[in-house]
Enzyme design. Structure first.
Site, short mmCIF file in Angstrom:
data_model
loop_
_atom_site.label_atom_id
_atom_site.label_comp_id
_atom_site.label_asym_id
_atom_site.label_seq_id
_atom_site.Cartn_x
_atom_site.Cartn_y
_atom_site.Cartn_z
N HIS A 96 46.77 -1.82 -51.61
CA HIS A 96 45.64 -2.62 -51.20
C HIS A 96 46.87 -3.46 -50.39
O HIS A 96 48.30 -3.25 -50.41
CB HIS A 96 45.18 -3.57 -52.10
CG HIS A 96 45.88 -4.21 -52.86
ND1 HIS A 96 46.49 -5.07 -52.65
CD2 HIS A 96 46.59 -3.83 -54.39
CE1 HIS A 96 47.94 -6.36 -54.01
NE2 HIS A 96 47.25 -5.58 -54.82
N CYS A 132 50.01 -3.81 -59.61
CA CYS A 132 49.43 -2.46 -57.73
C CYS A 132 50.32 -2.45 -57.07
O CYS A 132 51.72 -3.55 -56.85
CB CYS A 132 47.94 -3.50 -57.07
SG CYS A 132 46.44 -3.30 -58.00
#
Length: 198
Positions: A158, A174
């Site tokens: 992301h 992440c």
């Protein structure tokens, strides 16, 4: 759109106050917000800027390979080359490792901390109801959702509202790219793309 409008919108995206949350769970996608992310993010260390590099890792074109130790993501292309992007990765012991596929894509996704994130960082409880998509959201301009066996792993590739974090191990697991780079990667990636994280 005139040049001044582009610069102003880009300034909103890149100059917004960071929430410093750095989480990965998301709720439903927010509506398209019309923000533009152009060029390169100026706050990223030059070593981690997007560039084409020689690549001989053996994966077929279209594969995404993340080297968490080196802090680089490679989008493998034809002819022995890859587009290399600098990334931020999870804090020690939190990064995803292994193989996955892109199971979903979202532009300007909303974010909600998981119960595990709140347990590790109780200050995140104030965001338990979620943060809508937009320039202040820690998931940035887009997210690519990692799935294994048809199930969401809760790990993402992301964007970020903290581009200065690229090159560091700071997230809840992440893989984080600058907003300009996640937009570029998002445009090249299809649902079903294979991802290898080493």
């Amino acid at each position: 759109m005139n040049e001044r409008a582009v610069v102003t919108r880009r300034g909103l995206v890149l100059g917004s106050l960071a929430l410093m949350l750095h989480g990965c769970s998301t709720t439903s996608d927010g509506p398209p917000l019309g923000y533009r992310v152009l060029g390169r993010d100026p706050d990223a260390d030059p070593r981690y800027r997007r560039q084409e590099v020689a690549y001989d890792g053996g994966e077929p074109p279209g594969t995404i390979v993340v080297d968490t130790g080196a802090r680089y993501l490679y989008f493998v292309e034809d002819g022995g080359v890859a587009t290399r992007y600098g990334v931020a990765v999870g804090e020690e012991g939190l990064s995803f490792k292994g193989e996955a596929t892109i199971g979903r894509k979202a532009e300007w996704p909303s974010w909600m901390p998981t119960d595990d994130m709140i347990a590790r960082k109780p200050r995140l409880a104030q965001y338990a109801d979620g943060v809508p998509g937009g320039p202040d959201n820690p998931l940035g301009a887009a997210a690519l959702y990692l799935y294994q066996g048809g199930r969401d792993t809760l790990f993402r590739l992301h964007g970020t509202n903290a581009p200065w974090s690229i090159g560091q191990a700071v997230s809840n697991g992440c893989i984080r790219l600058t907003n300009a780079n996640i937009v570029d990667l998002y445009s090249r990636t299809r649902v079903g793309t294979r991802v290898v994280v080493i």
